[in-house]
Design a protein around this motif. Structure first.
Motif, PDB file in Angstrom:
ATOM      1  N   PRO A 241       0.821  -1.209   0.000  1.00 33.05           N
ATOM      2  CA  PRO A 241       0.000   0.000   0.000  1.00 33.05           C
ATOM      3  C   PRO A 241       0.857   1.262   0.000  1.00 33.05           C
ATOM      4  O   PRO A 241       1.962   1.288   0.514  1.00 33.05           O
ATOM      5  CB  PRO A 241      -0.797  -0.110   1.301  1.00 33.05           C
ATOM      6  N   VAL A 242       0.329   2.291  -0.596  1.00 34.90           N
ATOM      7  CA  VAL A 242       1.003   3.580  -0.645  1.00 34.90           C
ATOM      8  C   VAL A 242       0.739   4.306   0.665  1.00 34.90           C
ATOM      9  O   VAL A 242      -0.410   4.420   1.109  1.00 34.90           O
ATOM     10  CB  VAL A 242       0.484   4.416  -1.827  1.00 34.90           C
ATOM     11  N   ARG A 243       1.806   4.805   1.266  1.00 33.97           N
ATOM     12  CA  ARG A 243       1.682   5.522   2.542  1.00 33.97           C
ATOM     13  C   ARG A 243       2.057   6.983   2.334  1.00 33.97           C
ATOM     14  O   ARG A 243       3.150   7.291   1.862  1.00 33.97           O
ATOM     15  CB  ARG A 243       2.581   4.898   3.611  1.00 33.97           C
ATOM     16  N   LEU A 264      -4.403  11.337  -5.253  1.00 29.44           N
ATOM     17  CA  LEU A 264      -5.305  10.500  -4.462  1.00 29.44           C
ATOM     18  C   LEU A 264      -6.400   9.895  -5.332  1.00 29.44           C
ATOM     19  O   LEU A 264      -6.760   8.721  -5.176  1.00 29.44           O
ATOM     20  CB  LEU A 264      -5.910  11.318  -3.320  1.00 29.44           C
ATOM     21  N   LEU A 267      -4.838   7.079  -7.406  1.00 30.64           N
ATOM     22  CA  LEU A 267      -4.582   5.884  -6.604  1.00 30.64           C
ATOM     23  C   LEU A 267      -5.883   5.154  -6.282  1.00 30.64           C
ATOM     24  O   LEU A 267      -5.950   3.922  -6.334  1.00 30.64           O
ATOM     25  CB  LEU A 267      -3.864   6.272  -5.306  1.00 30.64           C
ATOM     26  N   ARG A 268      -6.909   5.926  -5.940  1.00 27.54           N
ATOM     27  CA  ARG A 268      -8.194   5.300  -5.607  1.00 27.54           C
ATOM     28  C   ARG A 268      -8.811   4.666  -6.841  1.00 27.54           C
ATOM     29  O   ARG A 268      -9.412   3.579  -6.765  1.00 27.54           O
ATOM     30  CB  ARG A 268      -9.122   6.329  -4.981  1.00 27.54           C
ATOM     31  N   ARG A 272      -5.632   1.136  -5.517  1.00 26.01           N
ATOM     32  CA  ARG A 272      -4.431   0.964  -4.714  1.00 26.01           C
ATOM     33  C   ARG A 272      -4.776   1.281  -3.260  1.00 26.01           C
ATOM     34  O   ARG A 272      -5.492   2.251  -2.962  1.00 26.01           O
ATOM     35  CB  ARG A 272      -3.330   1.937  -5.179  1.00 26.01           C
ATOM     36  N   ILE A 274      -4.378   2.868   0.208  1.00 20.42           N
ATOM     37  CA  ILE A 274      -3.766   4.136   0.618  1.00 20.42           C
ATOM     38  C   ILE A 274      -3.783   4.211   2.138  1.00 20.42           C
ATOM     39  O   ILE A 274      -4.820   4.014   2.770  1.00 20.42           O
ATOM     40  CB  ILE A 274      -4.535   5.340   0.042  1.00 20.42           C
ATOM     41  N   LEU A 276      -3.101   6.930   4.961  1.00 20.92           N
ATOM     42  CA  LEU A 276      -2.892   8.348   5.219  1.00 20.92           C
ATOM     43  C   LEU A 276      -2.470   8.529   6.669  1.00 20.92           C
ATOM     44  O   LEU A 276      -3.205   8.183   7.587  1.00 20.92           O
ATOM     45  CB  LEU A 276      -4.177   9.132   4.958  1.00 20.92           C
TER      46      LEU A 276
END
Length: 449
Positions: A241-243, A264, A267-268, A272, A274, A276
């Motif tokens: 996951p992207v942080r 964002l 990615l959504r 993907r 996410i 936050l």
């Protein structure tokens, strides 16, 4: 009658005879009254005069007491007058949005004491807390819930830990109604704002999900157009996951809002996962930029605020802000969407982990965790001088035996005083790890309510 320590500190009792007394003036120190003429001495021996050391100790007590009283009065006054319009007389109404939450570095010592203990410190544990944590670790959530519910009437009167554990249990099970029910009781009992519900992954999520070094970016200072290259690098990444860490943002420009909004949404759209970090900090930056009926800020900050609320799954705040956006720009309000289940794709390729990168633990850690421990060892070997940071944002449950094996692995990594951190633990897992003495090799940081 005041306690002796307050008398020694020079705190006077409230004067009920005065008409115009502030709400908390009875907590204030009052000037000492003019000394009355001394009565004729009746004692044959003069009283012992305090030494210089005793006088200095009394002065220290007085200063500390006064500081505590002032701080508590300020906090209570803020609770009573928390309406910005009433406090400042400002007719410019801000859009509905989540209240600002200070990040770890900016949180005051007073509210750390009142709202939550130091995240790296182990609070006093009660047997019911430890037993509930063990039951939950052994996949007996129903029994853990019964024990926690049963202790609220006694232990829950003074301790917040059982409440936090119940909140996490309900979030893990997707039981929003039960969460909101005890949130109301919690807010009423402790006279604080109720915590917000946000969906966590269900406990039966496959262990392989969300494990690995997460592609990450930490945005600091002013969110401007210079963030675009870093965000594009995240879009080009793959794997876990992207942080995105937003906790250090202090200001935002229209171009910066547009860049983050685009990233964002992309990615959504690609489904993907996410993560936050510090999203409430950015919410607090965006909120003063916006006012209902004023279009000077442009649409990007409004839409970014809505995107953040969507990702945080704060439906009520989203709907209220969407109506404010609709009134301001005279367009149809956007609709809140139920996000589909998101999944990561294994670990990222080997490489030097940046300071902002963390190893993301899966939702469930149980059974044979040898592959997971090998992946953690590989991550730690990338930079032997860097801290080992395990991100537990998605971790819902860890089995008792698995927790024991993970502890042994982390103790091996902690040689030469290497720093090891477990961040964003839920309170059920945090209680278990404290019980297993993880503090001998790692620092535990539970997420905050």
């Amino acid at each position: 009658m005041l306690p002796s320590w307050m008398s020694a500190a020079g705190v006077a009792a409230p004067d009920d005879r005065q008409g115009n007394v502030g709400i908390f003036s009875f907590l204030k120190k009052k000037p000492e009254a003019a000394a009355a003429p001394p009565e004729p001495a009746r004692l044959e021996t003069a009283p012992r005069q305090p030494s210089d050391a005793e006088r200095e100790r009394q002065r220290e007590i007085a200063r500390a007491t006064a500081a505590k009283i002032d701080a508590i009065e300020l906090a209570m006054t803020t609770d009573f007058f928390d309406d910005a319009e009433a406090r400042w007389g400002n007719t410019r109404r801000a859009p509905a949005a989540a209240a600002a939450v200070l990040d770890e570095a900016g949180e005051s010592e007073l509210f750390t004491m009142l709202e939550q203990p130091d995240a790296a410190a182990a609070p006093a544990a009660a047997p019911v807390v430890e037993e509930s944590a063990i039951l939950y670790a052994n996949d007996q959530a129903a029994l853990a819930e019964q024990m926690l519910q049963g202790c609220l009437a006694e232990l829950g009167r003074s301790e917040r830990q059982p409440w936090w554990m119940l909140f996490d249990l309900y979030q893990a099970a997707g039981r929003e109604q039960d969460f909101d029910s005890i949130a109301i009781d919690y807010a009423s009992h402790f006279e604080t704002s109720p915590p917000a519900y946000s969906n966590r992954l269900p406990a039966d999520t496959p262990q392989q999900t969300f494990a690995g070094v997460a592609p990450a970016a930490r945005l600091t200072g002013t969110l401007g157009s210079d963030a675009t290259p870093r965000l594009q690098a995240l879009l080009a990444s793959s794997g876990a996951p992207v942080r995105i860490d937003l906790s250090a943002i202090t200001h935002a420009t229209i171009d910066g809002c547009a860049a983050l909004l685009s990233a964002l949404q992309s990615l959504r759209g690609a489904r993907r996962a996410i993560v936050l970090a510090g999203a409430d900090t950015l919410l607090a930056v965006l909120r003063p930029m916006l006012a209902i009926g004023e279009r000077s800020s442009g649409e990007a900050p409004w839409l970014l605020l809505l995107e953040l609320l969507q990702l945080l799954e704060r439906e009520k705040d989203f709907e209220e802000t969407a109506m404010d956006y609709c009134v301001t720009f005279e367009v149809s309000p956007p609709s809140f969407e139920v996000l589909p289940a998101q999944a990561g794709a294994g670990t990222t390729p080997a490489g030097q982990p940046g300071a902002e990168q963390r190893f993301m633990l899966p939702a469930t850690v149980d059974g044979d965790i040898a592959p997971l421990l090998a992946a953690i060892d590989n991550y730690a070997a990338m930079d032997p001088a860097a801290p080992v940071v395990l991100d537990c944002t998605k971790l819902v449950r860890i089995g008792f035996a698995a927790a024991t094996n993970l502890h042994a692995a982390l103790r091996r990594l902690a040689v030469d005083e290497r720093r090891i951190e477990l961040r964003e633990l839920n309170h059920l897992v945090a209680a278990l790890l404290r019980l297993l003495n993880y503090g001998d090799c790692a620092r535990l940081y539970a997420h905050k309510y």
